[in-house]
Design a protein around this motif. Structure first.
Motif, PDB file in Angstrom:
ATOM      1  N   THR A  77       0.882  -1.196  -0.120  1.00 49.58           N
ATOM      2  CA  THR A  77      -0.114   0.050   0.013  1.00 49.58           C
ATOM      3  C   THR A  77       0.753   1.160  -0.103  1.00 49.58           C
ATOM      4  O   THR A  77       1.767   1.484   0.752  1.00 49.58           O
ATOM      5  CB  THR A  77      -0.900   0.054   1.075  1.00 49.58           C
ATOM      6  N   VAL A  78       0.637   2.222  -1.062  1.00 47.60           N
ATOM      7  CA  VAL A  78       1.503   3.569  -1.072  1.00 47.60           C
ATOM      8  C   VAL A  78       0.679   4.557  -0.783  1.00 47.60           C
ATOM      9  O   VAL A  78      -0.445   4.492  -1.636  1.00 47.60           O
ATOM     10  CB  VAL A  78       1.983   3.355  -2.562  1.00 47.60           C
ATOM     11  N   ILE A  79       1.115   5.594  -0.142  1.00 50.19           N
ATOM     12  CA  ILE A  79       0.303   6.743   0.300  1.00 50.19           C
ATOM     13  C   ILE A  79       0.786   7.803  -0.787  1.00 50.19           C
ATOM     14  O   ILE A  79       2.042   7.929  -0.974  1.00 50.19           O
ATOM     15  CB  ILE A  79       0.680   7.166   1.777  1.00 50.19           C
TER      16      ILE A  79
ATOM     17  N   ASN B 220       9.582  10.753  -7.763  1.00 49.99           N
ATOM     18  CA  ASN B 220       9.316  10.200  -6.569  1.00 49.99           C
ATOM     19  C   ASN B 220       8.333   8.725  -6.437  1.00 49.99           C
ATOM     20  O   ASN B 220       8.517   8.111  -5.418  1.00 49.99           O
ATOM     21  CB  ASN B 220       8.448  11.418  -5.945  1.00 49.99           C
ATOM     22  N   LEU B 221       7.470   8.852  -7.614  1.00 54.70           N
ATOM     23  CA  LEU B 221       6.646   7.586  -7.680  1.00 54.70           C
ATOM     24  C   LEU B 221       7.440   6.266  -7.812  1.00 54.70           C
ATOM     25  O   LEU B 221       6.891   5.436  -7.168  1.00 54.70           O
ATOM     26  CB  LEU B 221       5.569   7.720  -8.621  1.00 54.70           C
ATOM     27  N   ARG B 222       8.310   6.587  -8.687  1.00 56.27           N
ATOM     28  CA  ARG B 222       9.160   5.307  -8.821  1.00 56.27           C
ATOM     29  C   ARG B 222       9.645   4.808  -7.862  1.00 56.27           C
ATOM     30  O   ARG B 222      10.037   3.582  -7.369  1.00 56.27           O
ATOM     31  CB  ARG B 222      10.226   5.794 -10.032  1.00 56.27           C
TER      32      ARG B 222
ATOM     33  N   GLU C  54       8.651   1.018  -7.181  1.00 59.92           N
ATOM     34  CA  GLU C  54       9.716   0.147  -8.005  1.00 59.92           C
ATOM     35  C   GLU C  54      10.885  -0.307  -7.049  1.00 59.92           C
ATOM     36  O   GLU C  54      11.296   0.272  -6.091  1.00 59.92           O
ATOM     37  CB  GLU C  54      10.556   1.115  -9.212  1.00 59.92           C
ATOM     38  N   ALA C  55      11.289  -1.639  -7.289  1.00 60.05           N
ATOM     39  CA  ALA C  55      12.230  -2.039  -6.676  1.00 60.05           C
ATOM     40  C   ALA C  55      13.436  -1.463  -6.870  1.00 60.05           C
ATOM     41  O   ALA C  55      14.532  -1.528  -5.935  1.00 60.05           O
ATOM     42  CB  ALA C  55      12.321  -3.574  -6.915  1.00 60.05           C
ATOM     43  N   ASP C  56      13.752  -1.097  -8.201  1.00 61.72           N
ATOM     44  CA  ASP C  56      14.820  -0.059  -8.660  1.00 61.72           C
ATOM     45  C   ASP C  56      14.513   0.978  -9.333  1.00 61.72           C
ATOM     46  O   ASP C  56      14.013   0.604 -10.555  1.00 61.72           O
ATOM     47  CB  ASP C  56      15.843  -1.021  -9.347  1.00 61.72           C
TER      48      ASP C  56
ATOM     49  N   LYS D 144      10.161  -0.851 -13.762  1.00 58.44           N
ATOM     50  CA  LYS D 144       9.323  -1.925 -14.708  1.00 58.44           C
ATOM     51  C   LYS D 144       7.844  -1.555 -14.894  1.00 58.44           C
ATOM     52  O   LYS D 144       7.150  -2.213 -15.645  1.00 58.44           O
ATOM     53  CB  LYS D 144       9.490  -3.303 -14.188  1.00 58.44           C
ATOM     54  N   TYR D 145       7.641  -0.548 -14.103  1.00 56.02           N
ATOM     55  CA  TYR D 145       6.209  -0.173 -13.948  1.00 56.02           C
ATOM     56  C   TYR D 145       5.753   1.084 -14.918  1.00 56.02           C
ATOM     57  O   TYR D 145       4.942   1.307 -15.811  1.00 56.02           O
ATOM     58  CB  TYR D 145       5.556  -0.089 -12.552  1.00 56.02           C
TER      59      TYR D 145
END
Length: 225
Positions: A149-151, A198-200, A204-206, A211-212
């Protein structure tokens, strides 16, 4: 319509009020000369639009903007003498819808306000979007990806909403710029890149090998599963 002016210079309040009455004769005008009282009025009066100066006697207008975005998505226009790019970018990152530098032109101010008020309002019908591993709750500014879950900030939520709504198609820089600030300005595109960066970091893992959230150089962004 109800518009709140947060400005400590009475002559400027009068000039803004005069312009607004030309554009909307029936508008209800509210004013506050300090940041704290302005925040109270935003919460209590629920205006349709806020015009905010950055140089207030009790607190910086950027702090007012930041605090306001904790409890409302009311459109906020910054109207200030501060013209440094860093101030413009920070204000847009904090959720300002427009940034206008004084001295302002009355007809331009009215045009910018009309542009903001014309923007489509996200309804409950399309506030919940799902695509691939993503599920977005736009109004709560929560993004669910797999088990995470990301705010989100207000602008991050706007960007993700556009990307999900059109996934997997490309959403152009100009479209995101129009969404956030009502026009296609170079400084807004730079701000969008900061928000995506900032979203990445959140998703993202990296973040340096995403990748998204993918980028087509010079065009815009798109989502990938």
């Amino acid at each position: 319509m109800k518009i709140l002016i947060i400005e400590d210079d009475y002559k400027i309040v009068q000039a803004i009020s005069f312009a607004l009455k030309i554009g909307w004769p029936d508008v209800t005008l509210l004013s506050a000369s300090r940041g704290e009282s302005g925040l109270r009025m935003i919460e209590e009066q629920r205006p349709n639009l806020v015009i905010l100066d950055l140089s207030l006697p009790d607190m910086d207008g950027l702090e007012v903007l930041k605090d306001a975005r904790l409890f409302c998505d009311t459109p906020i226009i910054i109207l200030t003498v501060r013209s440094e790019e860093s101030d413009v970018v920070e204000a847009l990152e904090l959720g300002a819808n427009e940034y206008i530098i004084k001295p302002f032109r009355q007809m331009e101010l009215l045009a910018r306000i009309r542009c903001i008020l014309r923007r489509p309002i996200t309804t409950s019908k399309d506030a919940l979007l799902e695509w691939g591993p993503f599920k977005l709750d736009y109004f709560k500014r929560l993004l669910f990806i797999n088990e995470k879950t990301v705010i989100l900030t207000t602008i991050e939520s706007q960007i993700m909403h556009e990307l999900l709504k059109d996934a997997p198609n490309i959403v152009t820089y100009s479209r995101l710029s129009e969404l956030i600030s009502g026009g296609h300005y170079p400084e807004v595109v730079n701000s969008i890149k900061v928000h995506v960066y900032n979203l990445r970091h959140k998703l993202e893992a990296d973040s340096y090998a995403p990748k998204y959230i993918m980028n087509m150089h010079g065009v815009g962004y798109f989502l990938s599963k």
